[in-house]
Motif scaffolding. Sequence first.
Motif, PDB file in Angstrom:
ATOM      1  N   ALA A  92       2.852  -6.375 -30.350  1.00 35.58           N
ATOM      2  CA  ALA A  92       3.000  -5.012 -30.870  1.00 35.58           C
ATOM      3  C   ALA A  92       2.595  -3.981 -29.819  1.00 35.58           C
ATOM      4  CB  ALA A  92       2.166  -4.840 -32.141  1.00 35.58           C
ATOM      5  N   ILE A  93       1.558  -4.268 -29.054  1.00 34.01           N
ATOM      6  CA  ILE A  93       1.120  -3.341 -28.003  1.00 34.01           C
ATOM      7  C   ILE A  93       2.209  -3.197 -26.944  1.00 34.01           C
ATOM      8  CG2 ILE A  93      -0.520  -3.033 -26.110  1.00 34.01           C
ATOM      9  CD1 ILE A  93      -2.662  -4.261 -28.021  1.00 34.01           C
ATOM     10  N   TYR A  94       2.804  -4.300 -26.522  1.00 36.45           N
ATOM     11  CA  TYR A  94       3.875  -4.216 -25.526  1.00 36.45           C
ATOM     12  C   TYR A  94       5.112  -3.517 -26.093  1.00 36.45           C
ATOM     13  CZ  TYR A  94       1.216  -6.875 -22.192  1.00 36.45           C
ATOM     14  OH  TYR A  94       0.246  -7.272 -21.298  1.00 36.45           O
ATOM     15  N   HIS A  95       5.371  -3.710 -27.369  1.00 33.90           N
ATOM     16  CA  HIS A  95       6.475  -3.004 -28.029  1.00 33.90           C
ATOM     17  C   HIS A  95       6.194  -1.504 -28.040  1.00 33.90           C
ATOM     18  CE1 HIS A  95       8.974  -1.870 -31.607  1.00 33.90           C
ATOM     19  NE2 HIS A  95       9.842  -2.614 -30.948  1.00 33.90           N
TER      20      HIS A  95
ATOM     21  N   GLN B 238      -4.689  13.876 -27.941  1.00 36.05           N
ATOM     22  CA  GLN B 238      -4.315  13.533 -29.302  1.00 36.05           C
ATOM     23  C   GLN B 238      -4.690  12.071 -29.533  1.00 36.05           C
ATOM     24  OE1 GLN B 238      -0.087  13.299 -30.922  1.00 36.05           O
ATOM     25  NE2 GLN B 238      -0.526  15.486 -30.935  1.00 36.05           N
ATOM     26  N   ILE B 239      -5.266  11.778 -30.686  1.00 34.40           N
ATOM     27  CA  ILE B 239      -5.587  10.401 -31.044  1.00 34.40           C
ATOM     28  C   ILE B 239      -4.596   9.976 -32.126  1.00 34.40           C
ATOM     29  CG2 ILE B 239      -7.300   8.855 -32.052  1.00 34.40           C
ATOM     30  CD1 ILE B 239      -9.465  10.621 -30.804  1.00 34.40           C
ATOM     31  N   GLN B 240      -3.959   8.832 -31.895  1.00 32.08           N
ATOM     32  CA  GLN B 240      -2.979   8.326 -32.846  1.00 32.08           C
ATOM     33  C   GLN B 240      -3.301   6.893 -33.233  1.00 32.08           C
ATOM     34  OE1 GLN B 240       1.057   8.873 -31.487  1.00 32.08           O
ATOM     35  NE2 GLN B 240       0.779  11.064 -31.165  1.00 32.08           N
ATOM     36  N   PHE B 241      -2.895   6.534 -34.439  1.00 34.27           N
ATOM     37  CA  PHE B 241      -3.053   5.187 -34.972  1.00 34.27           C
ATOM     38  C   PHE B 241      -1.660   4.698 -35.337  1.00 34.27           C
ATOM     39  CE2 PHE B 241      -3.858   2.076 -38.308  1.00 34.27           C
ATOM     40  CZ  PHE B 241      -4.947   1.383 -37.811  1.00 34.27           C
ATOM     41  N   TRP B 242      -1.219   3.616 -34.691  1.00 36.06           N
ATOM     42  CA  TRP B 242       0.111   3.054 -34.950  1.00 36.06           C
ATOM     43  C   TRP B 242      -0.047   1.720 -35.656  1.00 36.06           C
ATOM     44  CZ3 TRP B 242       4.107   3.675 -30.436  1.00 36.06           C
ATOM     45  CH2 TRP B 242       4.209   5.032 -30.081  1.00 36.06           C
ATOM     46  N   LEU B 243       0.667   1.562 -36.757  1.00 36.68           N
ATOM     47  CA  LEU B 243       0.625   0.335 -37.533  1.00 36.68           C
ATOM     48  C   LEU B 243       2.004  -0.322 -37.511  1.00 36.68           C
ATOM     49  CD1 LEU B 243      -1.010  -1.489 -39.452  1.00 36.68           C
ATOM     50  CD2 LEU B 243      -0.232  -0.031 -41.324  1.00 36.68           C
ATOM     51  N   TYR B 244       2.049  -1.565 -37.043  1.00 34.70           N
ATOM     52  CA  TYR B 244       3.307  -2.316 -36.964  1.00 34.70           C
ATOM     53  C   TYR B 244       3.360  -3.285 -38.137  1.00 34.70           C
ATOM     54  CZ  TYR B 244       7.217  -4.723 -34.718  1.00 34.70           C
ATOM     55  OH  TYR B 244       8.449  -5.242 -34.412  1.00 34.70           O
ATOM     56  N   CYS B 245       4.382  -3.139 -38.978  1.00 34.66           N
ATOM     57  CA  CYS B 245       4.513  -3.958 -40.177  1.00 34.66           C
ATOM     58  C   CYS B 245       5.991  -4.223 -40.435  1.00 34.66           C
ATOM     59  CB  CYS B 245       3.885  -3.228 -41.361  1.00 34.66           C
ATOM     60  SG  CYS B 245       4.103  -4.056 -42.941  1.00 34.66           S
TER      61      CYS B 245
ATOM     62  N   TRP C 248       7.391   0.690 -37.437  1.00 33.58           N
ATOM     63  CA  TRP C 248       6.162   1.415 -37.104  1.00 33.58           C
ATOM     64  C   TRP C 248       5.850   2.470 -38.147  1.00 33.58           C
ATOM     65  CZ3 TRP C 248       2.959  -0.098 -33.447  1.00 33.58           C
ATOM     66  CH2 TRP C 248       3.440  -0.867 -32.388  1.00 33.58           C
ATOM     67  N   SER C 249       4.581   2.610 -38.468  1.00 34.12           N
ATOM     68  CA  SER C 249       4.044   3.753 -39.194  1.00 34.12           C
ATOM     69  C   SER C 249       3.063   4.398 -38.229  1.00 34.12           C
ATOM     70  CB  SER C 249       3.320   3.332 -40.471  1.00 34.12           C
ATOM     71  OG  SER C 249       4.211   2.713 -41.363  1.00 34.12           O
ATOM     72  N   GLN C 250       3.262   5.678 -37.947  1.00 33.38           N
ATOM     73  CA  GLN C 250       2.439   6.358 -36.949  1.00 33.38           C
ATOM     74  C   GLN C 250       1.649   7.480 -37.618  1.00 33.38           C
ATOM     75  OE1 GLN C 250       6.186   6.968 -34.779  1.00 33.38           O
ATOM     76  NE2 GLN C 250       5.004   6.414 -32.964  1.00 33.38           N
TER      77      GLN C 250
END
Length: 109
Positions: A10-13, A80-87, A91-93
């Motif tokens: 997910a990080i590489y994506h 900016q601080i972001q939280f990315w969720l891969y499901c 992606w939900s950002q």
Amino acid sequence: MSDNLTLRAAIYHALARLSRSGYQAERICGKTRLFDIIAWNKERIVFLAVRTSRTRSLTRFSEELISLCRMVNTHPLPVQIQFWLYCNAEWSQYQILSGGAMPIREGTL
């Protein structure tokens, strides 16, 4: 696939997605890291925490999100601080603000 391998993929994506959006990005390594990626372009610098989940719910990450919100409150930085969720291959950002996580609209990294 183990959670560690899934997160790494997910990080590489996310790195590839940032690159396609015009960002320079670097992966951050280490067991005690707060962020997985730092990315920048001419307009902004973004610190990203990337996580994977089988559901889109943020409740599993509530303590982590609270820590990120505290960071915004106590250490105001020009980033900016972001939280990315891969499901489920999507992606939900979220942008982390002082009061919580706000969804980021598609196409507005």
